[in-house]
Design a protein around this motif. Structure first.
Motif, PDB file in Angstrom:
ATOM      1  N   TYR A  90     -66.826  52.440  -0.214  1.00  0.00           N
ATOM      2  CA  TYR A  90     -67.073  53.783   0.337  1.00  0.00           C
ATOM      3  C   TYR A  90     -66.127  54.809  -0.275  1.00  0.00           C
ATOM      4  CZ  TYR A  90     -67.296  57.620   3.659  1.00  0.00           C
ATOM      5  OH  TYR A  90     -67.420  58.849   4.223  1.00  0.00           O
ATOM      6  N   VAL A  91     -64.834  54.476  -0.355  1.00  0.00           N
ATOM      7  CA  VAL A  91     -63.843  55.417  -0.876  1.00  0.00           C
ATOM      8  C   VAL A  91     -64.099  55.736  -2.343  1.00  0.00           C
ATOM      9  CG1 VAL A  91     -61.376  55.663  -1.438  1.00  0.00           C
ATOM     10  CG2 VAL A  91     -62.076  54.808   0.805  1.00  0.00           C
ATOM     11  N   LEU A  92     -64.466  54.727  -3.115  1.00  0.00           N
ATOM     12  CA  LEU A  92     -64.702  54.937  -4.545  1.00  0.00           C
ATOM     13  C   LEU A  92     -66.116  55.410  -4.850  1.00  0.00           C
ATOM     14  CD1 LEU A  92     -62.830  51.821  -5.969  1.00  0.00           C
ATOM     15  CD2 LEU A  92     -62.019  54.188  -5.820  1.00  0.00           C
ATOM     16  N   ALA A  93     -66.935  55.556  -3.821  1.00  0.00           N
ATOM     17  CA  ALA A  93     -68.327  56.011  -3.963  1.00  0.00           C
ATOM     18  C   ALA A  93     -69.107  55.128  -4.933  1.00  0.00           C
ATOM     19  CB  ALA A  93     -68.375  57.470  -4.392  1.00  0.00           C
ATOM     20  N   ILE A  94     -68.943  53.816  -4.757  1.00  0.00           N
ATOM     21  CA  ILE A  94     -69.655  52.846  -5.582  1.00  0.00           C
ATOM     22  C   ILE A  94     -70.732  52.215  -4.700  1.00  0.00           C
ATOM     23  CG2 ILE A  94     -69.483  50.740  -6.950  1.00  0.00           C
ATOM     24  CD1 ILE A  94     -66.488  51.357  -7.233  1.00  0.00           C
ATOM     25  N   GLY A  95     -71.968  52.549  -4.944  1.00  0.00           N
ATOM     26  CA  GLY A  95     -73.046  51.976  -4.144  1.00  0.00           C
ATOM     27  C   GLY A  95     -73.035  52.536  -2.733  1.00  0.00           C
ATOM     28  N   GLY A 141     -62.365  40.662   7.825  1.00  0.00           N
ATOM     29  CA  GLY A 141     -61.417  41.642   7.307  1.00  0.00           C
ATOM     30  C   GLY A 141     -61.558  41.867   5.817  1.00  0.00           C
ATOM     31  N   THR A 142     -61.764  40.791   5.084  1.00  0.00           N
ATOM     32  CA  THR A 142     -61.971  40.921   3.641  1.00  0.00           C
ATOM     33  C   THR A 142     -63.240  41.695   3.344  1.00  0.00           C
ATOM     34  OG1 THR A 142     -60.832  38.832   3.264  1.00  0.00           O
ATOM     35  CG2 THR A 142     -62.235  39.637   1.488  1.00  0.00           C
ATOM     36  N   SER A 143     -64.305  41.389   4.065  1.00  0.00           N
ATOM     37  CA  SER A 143     -65.565  42.107   3.883  1.00  0.00           C
ATOM     38  C   SER A 143     -65.398  43.584   4.219  1.00  0.00           C
ATOM     39  CB  SER A 143     -66.655  41.488   4.752  1.00  0.00           C
ATOM     40  OG  SER A 143     -67.852  42.200   4.617  1.00  0.00           O
ATOM     41  N   PHE A 144     -64.696  43.875   5.317  1.00  0.00           N
ATOM     42  CA  PHE A 144     -64.460  45.260   5.714  1.00  0.00           C
ATOM     43  C   PHE A 144     -63.641  45.997   4.663  1.00  0.00           C
ATOM     44  CE2 PHE A 144     -61.999  48.523   7.950  1.00  0.00           C
ATOM     45  CZ  PHE A 144     -63.043  49.287   8.458  1.00  0.00           C
ATOM     46  N   LEU A 145     -62.631  45.329   4.127  1.00  0.00           N
ATOM     47  CA  LEU A 145     -61.803  45.940   3.090  1.00  0.00           C
ATOM     48  C   LEU A 145     -62.629  46.266   1.845  1.00  0.00           C
ATOM     49  CD1 LEU A 145     -58.921  46.709   2.094  1.00  0.00           C
ATOM     50  CD2 LEU A 145     -58.762  44.386   1.224  1.00  0.00           C
ATOM     51  N   LEU A 146     -63.483  45.351   1.438  1.00  0.00           N
ATOM     52  CA  LEU A 146     -64.323  45.592   0.260  1.00  0.00           C
ATOM     53  C   LEU A 146     -65.325  46.722   0.507  1.00  0.00           C
ATOM     54  CD1 LEU A 146     -64.925  41.925  -0.889  1.00  0.00           C
ATOM     55  CD2 LEU A 146     -63.515  43.655  -2.008  1.00  0.00           C
ATOM     56  N   GLU A 147     -65.903  46.761   1.700  1.00  0.00           N
ATOM     57  CA  GLU A 147     -66.844  47.834   2.029  1.00  0.00           C
ATOM     58  C   GLU A 147     -66.132  49.185   2.103  1.00  0.00           C
ATOM     59  OE1 GLU A 147     -70.182  47.801   2.192  1.00  0.00           O
ATOM     60  OE2 GLU A 147     -70.084  45.702   1.586  1.00  0.00           O
ATOM     61  N   THR A 148     -64.917  49.203   2.629  1.00  0.00           N
ATOM     62  CA  THR A 148     -64.146  50.443   2.684  1.00  0.00           C
ATOM     63  C   THR A 148     -63.806  50.927   1.280  1.00  0.00           C
ATOM     64  OG1 THR A 148     -63.210  49.774   4.807  1.00  0.00           O
ATOM     65  CG2 THR A 148     -62.053  51.509   3.606  1.00  0.00           C
ATOM     66  N   THR A 149     -63.415  50.005   0.422  1.00  0.00           N
ATOM     67  CA  THR A 149     -63.135  50.358  -0.969  1.00  0.00           C
ATOM     68  C   THR A 149     -64.385  50.899  -1.652  1.00  0.00           C
ATOM     69  OG1 THR A 149     -61.455  48.628  -1.067  1.00  0.00           O
ATOM     70  CG2 THR A 149     -62.259  49.475  -3.168  1.00  0.00           C
TER      71      THR A 149
END
Length: 93
Positions: free
Chosen positions: A27-32, A17-25
């Motif tokens: 994606y949303v912020l268009a960082i990497g 869940g933590t990994s998914f949250l970081l990956e979603t963030t």
């Protein structure tokens, strides 16, 4: 290490869940770039970390000593990484 009474599958779900949250963030912020393989490899790495911790705690025979050992190792690795990153930063000016 933390939450010794929580079951293993719950710990794995927290890691995923933590990994998914970081990956979603990311994606949303268009960082990497974010990808499902990042979530899978981060979860596998977290599971490996749990297994190593449990093996060391069982080998030492005391969770408190294992916690102290991993805290010291984390501090040493953090200092080494900061020094190496500082070296790279200052040599590439």
């Amino acid at each position: 290490m933390l939450m010794p009474k929580v079951k293993l599958y719950a710990k794995i779900m927290m890691i995923a869940g933590t990994s998914f949250l970081l990956e979603t963030t990311q994606y949303v912020l268009a960082i990497g770039r974010s990808d499902i393989t990042d979530v899978l490899t981060n979860t596998a790495g977290g599971l490996l970390g749990l297994i190593v911790y449990l093996m060391v705690a069982r080998l030492i025979g005391n969770r408190i000593k294992a916690n102290r050992l991993f805290s010291i190792l984390a501090g040493i690795v953090s200092v080494v990484v900061i020094v190496l990153l500082s070296f790279i930063l200052f040599t590439n000016r």
